[in-house]
Every structure is written in structure tokens, then in C-alpha cells.
Design a protein around this motif. Structure first.
Motif, PDB file in Angstrom:
ATOM      1  N   GLY A 193       0.756  -1.232  -0.046  1.00 19.06           N
ATOM      2  CA  GLY A 193       0.038  -0.188  -0.003  1.00 19.06           C
ATOM      3  C   GLY A 193       0.919   1.269  -0.004  1.00 19.06           C
ATOM      4  N   THR A 194       2.110   1.249  -0.043  1.00 12.49           N
ATOM      5  CA  THR A 194       3.030   2.344  -0.056  1.00 12.49           C
ATOM      6  C   THR A 194       2.885   3.009  -1.278  1.00 12.49           C
ATOM      7  OG1 THR A 194       4.627   1.392   1.711  1.00 12.49           O
ATOM      8  CG2 THR A 194       5.474   3.096  -0.037  1.00 12.49           C
ATOM      9  N   LYS A 195       2.873   4.411  -1.310  1.00  8.66           N
ATOM     10  CA  LYS A 195       2.430   5.164  -2.423  1.00  8.66           C
ATOM     11  C   LYS A 195       3.543   5.140  -3.297  1.00  8.66           C
ATOM     12  CE  LYS A 195       2.457   9.741  -2.504  1.00  8.66           C
ATOM     13  NZ  LYS A 195       2.487  10.958  -2.509  1.00  8.66           N
ATOM     14  N   VAL A 196       3.359   5.051  -4.564  1.00 11.77           N
ATOM     15  CA  VAL A 196       4.236   5.047  -5.657  1.00 11.77           C
ATOM     16  C   VAL A 196       4.065   6.172  -6.603  1.00 11.77           C
ATOM     17  CG1 VAL A 196       5.252   3.875  -7.716  1.00 11.77           C
ATOM     18  CG2 VAL A 196       4.807   2.679  -5.606  1.00 11.77           C
ATOM     19  N   THR A 197       4.907   7.240  -6.983  1.00  8.94           N
ATOM     20  CA  THR A 197       4.666   8.299  -7.762  1.00  8.94           C
ATOM     21  C   THR A 197       5.348   8.155  -9.091  1.00  8.94           C
ATOM     22  OG1 THR A 197       4.624   9.641  -5.816  1.00  8.94           O
ATOM     23  CG2 THR A 197       4.684  10.627  -7.976  1.00  8.94           C
ATOM     24  N   LEU A 198       4.406   8.037 -10.108  1.00 12.93           N
ATOM     25  CA  LEU A 198       4.992   7.878 -11.684  1.00 12.93           C
ATOM     26  C   LEU A 198       5.230   9.330 -12.097  1.00 12.93           C
ATOM     27  CD1 LEU A 198       2.766   5.396 -11.041  1.00 12.93           C
ATOM     28  CD2 LEU A 198       3.935   4.466 -13.146  1.00 12.93           C
ATOM     29  N   ILE A 199       4.092  10.166 -11.921  1.00 15.24           N
ATOM     30  CA  ILE A 199       4.274  11.587 -12.342  1.00 15.24           C
ATOM     31  C   ILE A 199       3.810  12.438 -11.149  1.00 15.24           C
ATOM     32  CG2 ILE A 199       3.409  13.419 -14.009  1.00 15.24           C
ATOM     33  CD1 ILE A 199       2.875  11.056 -16.049  1.00 15.24           C
ATOM     34  N   GLY A 200       4.607  13.317 -10.880  1.00 13.22           N
ATOM     35  CA  GLY A 200       4.211  14.277  -9.671  1.00 13.22           C
ATOM     36  C   GLY A 200       5.248  14.576  -8.688  1.00 13.22           C
ATOM     37  N   SER A 201       5.230  14.667  -7.403  1.00 12.68           N
ATOM     38  CA  SER A 201       6.328  15.036  -6.468  1.00 12.68           C
ATOM     39  C   SER A 201       6.054  14.147  -5.270  1.00 12.68           C
ATOM     40  CB  SER A 201       6.273  16.434  -6.048  1.00 12.68           C
ATOM     41  OG  SER A 201       6.260  17.374  -6.992  1.00 12.68           O
ATOM     42  N   ASP A 202       7.253  13.783  -4.722  1.00 15.87           N
ATOM     43  CA  ASP A 202       7.261  13.256  -3.615  1.00 15.87           C
ATOM     44  C   ASP A 202       8.454  13.533  -2.825  1.00 15.87           C
ATOM     45  OD1 ASP A 202       7.174  11.357  -1.314  1.00 15.87           O
ATOM     46  OD2 ASP A 202       7.322   9.585  -2.615  1.00 15.87           O
ATOM     47  N   GLY A 203       8.462  14.280  -1.395  1.00 17.78           N
ATOM     48  CA  GLY A 203       9.374  14.902  -1.110  1.00 17.78           C
ATOM     49  C   GLY A 203       9.950  15.885  -1.571  1.00 17.78           C
ATOM     50  N   ASP A 204      11.448  15.935  -1.828  1.00 19.15           N
ATOM     51  CA  ASP A 204      11.850  17.099  -2.656  1.00 19.15           C
ATOM     52  C   ASP A 204      12.216  16.719  -4.170  1.00 19.15           C
ATOM     53  OD1 ASP A 204      14.045  15.334  -2.235  1.00 19.15           O
ATOM     54  OD2 ASP A 204      15.365  16.721  -1.354  1.00 19.15           O
ATOM     55  N   LYS A 205      11.636  15.510  -4.662  1.00 18.93           N
ATOM     56  CA  LYS A 205      12.072  14.918  -6.119  1.00 18.93           C
ATOM     57  C   LYS A 205      10.658  15.167  -6.583  1.00 18.93           C
ATOM     58  CE  LYS A 205      15.807  12.059  -4.761  1.00 18.93           C
ATOM     59  NZ  LYS A 205      16.705  12.993  -5.607  1.00 18.93           N
ATOM     60  N   GLU A 206      10.946  15.216  -8.224  1.00 20.85           N
ATOM     61  CA  GLU A 206       9.447  15.436  -8.871  1.00 20.85           C
ATOM     62  C   GLU A 206       9.973  14.674 -10.152  1.00 20.85           C
ATOM     63  OE1 GLU A 206       6.698  19.018 -10.954  1.00 20.85           O
ATOM     64  OE2 GLU A 206       8.560  19.212  -9.961  1.00 20.85           O
ATOM     65  N   ILE A 207       8.734  13.836 -10.706  1.00 28.79           N
ATOM     66  CA  ILE A 207       8.821  13.253 -11.964  1.00 28.79           C
ATOM     67  C   ILE A 207       7.817  14.231 -12.934  1.00 28.79           C
ATOM     68  CG2 ILE A 207       8.485  11.381 -13.361  1.00 28.79           C
ATOM     69  CD1 ILE A 207       9.023   9.646 -10.905  1.00 28.79           C
ATOM     70  N   SER A 208       8.215  14.777 -14.011  1.00 28.03           N
ATOM     71  CA  SER A 208       7.090  15.447 -14.559  1.00 28.03           C
ATOM     72  C   SER A 208       6.787  14.565 -15.984  1.00 28.03           C
ATOM     73  CB  SER A 208       7.809  16.826 -15.556  1.00 28.03           C
ATOM     74  OG  SER A 208       8.863  16.490 -16.375  1.00 28.03           O
ATOM     75  N   ALA A 209       5.916  14.738 -16.708  1.00 28.25           N
ATOM     76  CA  ALA A 209       5.493  14.064 -18.112  1.00 28.25           C
ATOM     77  C   ALA A 209       6.362  14.473 -18.895  1.00 28.25           C
ATOM     78  CB  ALA A 209       3.908  14.797 -18.497  1.00 28.25           C
ATOM     79  N   THR A 210       7.362  15.473 -18.897  1.00 26.15           N
ATOM     80  CA  THR A 210       8.477  15.793 -19.850  1.00 26.15           C
ATOM     81  C   THR A 210       9.615  14.871 -19.518  1.00 26.15           C
ATOM     82  OG1 THR A 210       7.712  18.093 -19.963  1.00 26.15           O
ATOM     83  CG2 THR A 210      10.120  17.682 -20.774  1.00 26.15           C
ATOM     84  N   ASP A 211       9.822  14.547 -18.145  1.00 25.76           N
ATOM     85  CA  ASP A 211      10.834  13.641 -17.910  1.00 25.76           C
ATOM     86  C   ASP A 211      10.545  12.124 -18.589  1.00 25.76           C
ATOM     87  OD1 ASP A 211      12.191  15.318 -16.304  1.00 25.76           O
ATOM     88  OD2 ASP A 211      10.934  15.007 -14.645  1.00 25.76           O
ATOM     89  N   VAL A 212       9.429  11.958 -18.269  1.00 31.51           N
ATOM     90  CA  VAL A 212       8.877  10.503 -18.986  1.00 31.51           C
ATOM     91  C   VAL A 212       9.113  10.493 -20.625  1.00 31.51           C
ATOM     92  CG1 VAL A 212       7.170   8.765 -19.131  1.00 31.51           C
ATOM     93  CG2 VAL A 212       7.047  10.193 -16.981  1.00 31.51           C
ATOM     94  N   ALA A 213       8.676  11.475 -21.207  1.00 30.71           N
ATOM     95  CA  ALA A 213       8.653  11.992 -22.411  1.00 30.71           C
ATOM     96  C   ALA A 213      10.345  11.736 -22.859  1.00 30.71           C
ATOM     97  CB  ALA A 213       8.182  13.064 -23.039  1.00 30.71           C
TER      98      ALA A 213
END
Length: 369
Positions: free
Chosen positions: A324-344
Motif C-alpha cells: 500500500g506504500t504510495k508510488v509516484t509515476l508523475i508528480g512530486s514526493d518529498g523534494d523530488k519530482e517526475i514530470s510528464a516531460t521527464d517521462v517523454a
């Protein structure tokens, strides 16, 4: 495809961020410019109906790709003007008129086909498309434009607008854009009867090329908070990404050194390690070429190891996190962020594709309603 509401994978849409982005852009363009919000392709994966209703008072009109997208908005209660950017079938003209939709006419051939089918054009609201160098649809000369405009007016259509689309507005080199702009301006000057609405500026042109703005703009990817250029050009002012994508760990296991993970055994553990399974895969639009990309768990980057399956992927964890621990694929968690541009960038494509590929199997959760 039915949304899978009973699994933890979901796209979270911040509708207020979209409204804020609209207002931010409007503050940087001429005050009396008509704003078309582009909500085609289900609002670039954000949900066309919910998005359109939330920003309906902030924009003048909406733009969509095809008749069915326009009908969806009308049937949901949207009363703003709706422009269909692509040609419709002549036999659907009556349906467009009944729903008070604005259609694009891009060639004399289309009008001749409509006439041959006995289509009644009386009362149809029309924008004429000009191909200034994009090479897809549109008239390619002032002579063609004048003929088409005259014939449409003769048919009883209400010719409200004329527009074009730039091929390279999101690139650092603007030479192609300037060529297209010069072509379009020259064509406008040679029109016998110029329509009232003139628009050429998409998101990129509205952000970086104010000289392309006539009296209307079409705002697409920018209202969803993403840079149309990826990273080729810096945004002239901040925008807020409206979509985040989250899931959760559904299994965590310790594997031994030498253990293989996933189809094709494309990953082999180099040491004893923890592997977490996340319920999202290529049927959801999270494609196989994202193997090796990292997701966020507890503010830490966790690499996707093994091939991405249709419904699941696996990541290497730093510790045995609870189910149940959250997994972020796009968005922020703590001081890190994944953008749709990063995925692209990982997929060697553009953020538009990343968002549009997020399938209807992923439920959309709306903030701001």
C-alpha cells in the motif's frame, strides 16, 4: 475500457491548476483576445467534460478534434462555442447545425462533395483552414481562400473565422514560423472578405511569439501546465502541471542474487535485493520502453527493473516497504519530482503523447470539484 477503480493506480487532476494556467496566459496576451481552450483527446488525458465545465467561465470557447468530441461537450451541458478543428463528413452537417457547432472547412473539394450530396449549408458556422506550411489540411493560396469563402457565403454558411497552424512554434529556430506567419499575413491581405475571427497561435506561439496573435488564440498543452517545447525553450512564466499519476505497492519480496525478473528475463539481480510490484502496465499507457526509468517511493528514486507487463511493473526498492506504500509515476514526493516531460525524454517523445496514452482504465480523480 472500464476504469479500474478497485486498484490503487489513478491519475489525479488539479482542475484549479488548469484554471490558474488559463488566467496566467491570458494576463500575458492582448486583453481582447478570444480564448479557445483546446480539450481534444479527452483534454490531453485530463478529462474533457470535467475540464471544460470547470473553466467554461474563464474561456470564450473550446476546440476539439472531431464531431464526437464536440457532441460529448454539448451533451454534458457545455454552452460555449465549440470549434471542430478537423473536417467533418458532409453528411454530418445537419448534426453540427442542430448542436450549434462550428466546423472547419479546409478545401473546395469538401464543399463540392457536400453539394453533390445535397447538403444544406444554410446557417452552418464555419472557420476556413489555411495551410501555411504545416502540410496537413487547408487551402494553400489566397485564390483558393477567396473562392472557398465566396462559395461558403453563397451557400448560406456563416463564415466566422479563418486560421492556420504553425509547425515549429515550439522550437528555438523560428525561421519556419516566420515564413508561415508571412504567408498567412499576405494571404489575409489579399482576401476579398476577411472573416471576423483570425487565429494562428497555439500554446507555443502564444507563449513565445506574441507577434502571431491576431484576435483569438488556441491554448492546448500549456493550460495543463506543461512546456510545449519540452526543454528546448524556457517557459516565459510559471505554469502549474495539472496531472499527477500515482499507484501503490501490491507486493514486496526479497530476491536472491541471480534472480530473474519479468518477461524475457531481461533483468537479473546483481545482489540480494527487494523488488516491489506496481499495478500499472502498457495497457494503461505506461509503455515497455520505460524499463530503466525511475519512480518515486518515500521520496527516493526506484528503478523499473524487468520488462513492463500489460498490467504490472516491478521496481527495485531500498527496503521492504509495506503493502500500500504510495508510488509516484508523475508528480512530486518529498523534494523530488517526475514530470510528464521527464517521462517523454526517456521514451524519446513529447509530453503530449505521454498524457494522451494514459488509458481510460486509469481512473481520474478530480481536485477542485
Amino acid at each position: 475500457m472500464i476504469p479500474s477503480v478497485h486498484r490503487p493506480t489513478r491519475a489525479i487532476i488539479n482542475l484549479q491548476a488548469i484554471a490558474d494556467n488559463v488566467r496566467t496566459i491570458q494576463q500575458h496576451i492582448p486583453r481582447d483576445t478570444k480564448t479557445y481552450a483546446v480539450v481534444k483527446a479527452d483534454a490531453y488525458g485530463h478529462g474533457a467534460v470535467k475540464t471544460a465545465h470547470f473553466i467554461s467561465r474563464s474561456v470564450d470557447a473550446f476546440a476539439v478534434s472531431n464531431l464526437d468530441e464536440a457532441l460529448e461537450l454539448r451533451q454534458s451541458g457545455i454552452s460555449n462555442d465549440i470549434l471542430i478543428l478537423g473536417p467533418i463528413a458532409p453528411e454530418d452537417v445537419d448534426l453540427a447545425k442542430e448542436s450549434a457547432l462550428t466546423v472547419t472547412v479546409s478545401s473546395q473539394n469538401w464543399l463540392e462533395l457536400a453539394r453533390s450530396q445535397g447538403v444544406d449549408m444554410q446557417g452552418l458556422t464555419v472557420h476556413v483552414k489555411v495551410d501555411s506550411g504545416m502540410g496537413r489540411i487547408g487551402v494553400r493560396s489566397a485564390e483558393e481562400a477567396n473562392t472557398l469563402l465566396a462559395e461558403l457565403q453563397k451557400s448560406g454558411s456563416r463564415v466566422e473565422g479563418i486560421f492556420t497552424h504553425f509547425a515549429t512554434a515550439d522550437e528555438a529556430d523560428d525561421s519556419k514560423l516566420q515564413q508561415q506567419l508571412a504567408f498567412f499575413k499576405n494571404l489575409l491581405e489579399r482576401l476579398d472578405n476577411r472573416p471576423n475571427l483570425i487565429h494562428a497561435s497555439n500554446s507555443a506561439a502564444s507563449l513565445w511569439h506574441g507577434e502571431t496573435i491576431f484576435n483569438a488564440v488556441r491554448l492546448g498543452i500549456a493550460i495543463y501546465g506543461l512546456n510545449p517545447s519540452g526543454t528546448a525553450l524556457p517557459l516565459p512564466y510559471p505554469l502549474k502541471p495539472a496531472l499527477s499519476l500515482e499507484s501503490a505497492l501490491i507486493q514486496v519480496k526479497k530476491v536472491e542474487k541471480g534472480a530473474d525478473i519479468g518477461y524475457g528475463a531481461s533483468y537479473t539481480a546483481s545482489a540480494e535485493q527487494y523488488i516491489g510490484t506496481v499495478p500499472i502496465g502498457y495497457a494503461d499507457g505506461w509503455t515497455r520502453d520505460l524499463q530503466g526509468f525511475s519512480l518515486l517511493v518515500d521520496g527516493l528514486e526506484c528503478e523499473i527493473v524487468g520488462r513492463i507487463s500489460m498490467d504490472q511493473l516491478t521496481i527495485r526498492l531500498s527496503e521492504p516497504y509495506p503493502l500500500g506504500t504510495k508510488v509516484t509515476l508523475i508528480g512530486s514526493d518529498g523534494d523530488k519530482e517526475i514530470s510528464a516531460t521527464d517521462v517523454a525524454h526517456k521514451r524519446d517523445t513529447i509530453s503530449y503523447e505521454i498524457l494522451c496514452l494514459l488509458s481510460s482504465r486509469i481512473p481520474r480523480l478530480y481536485l477542485g470539484l
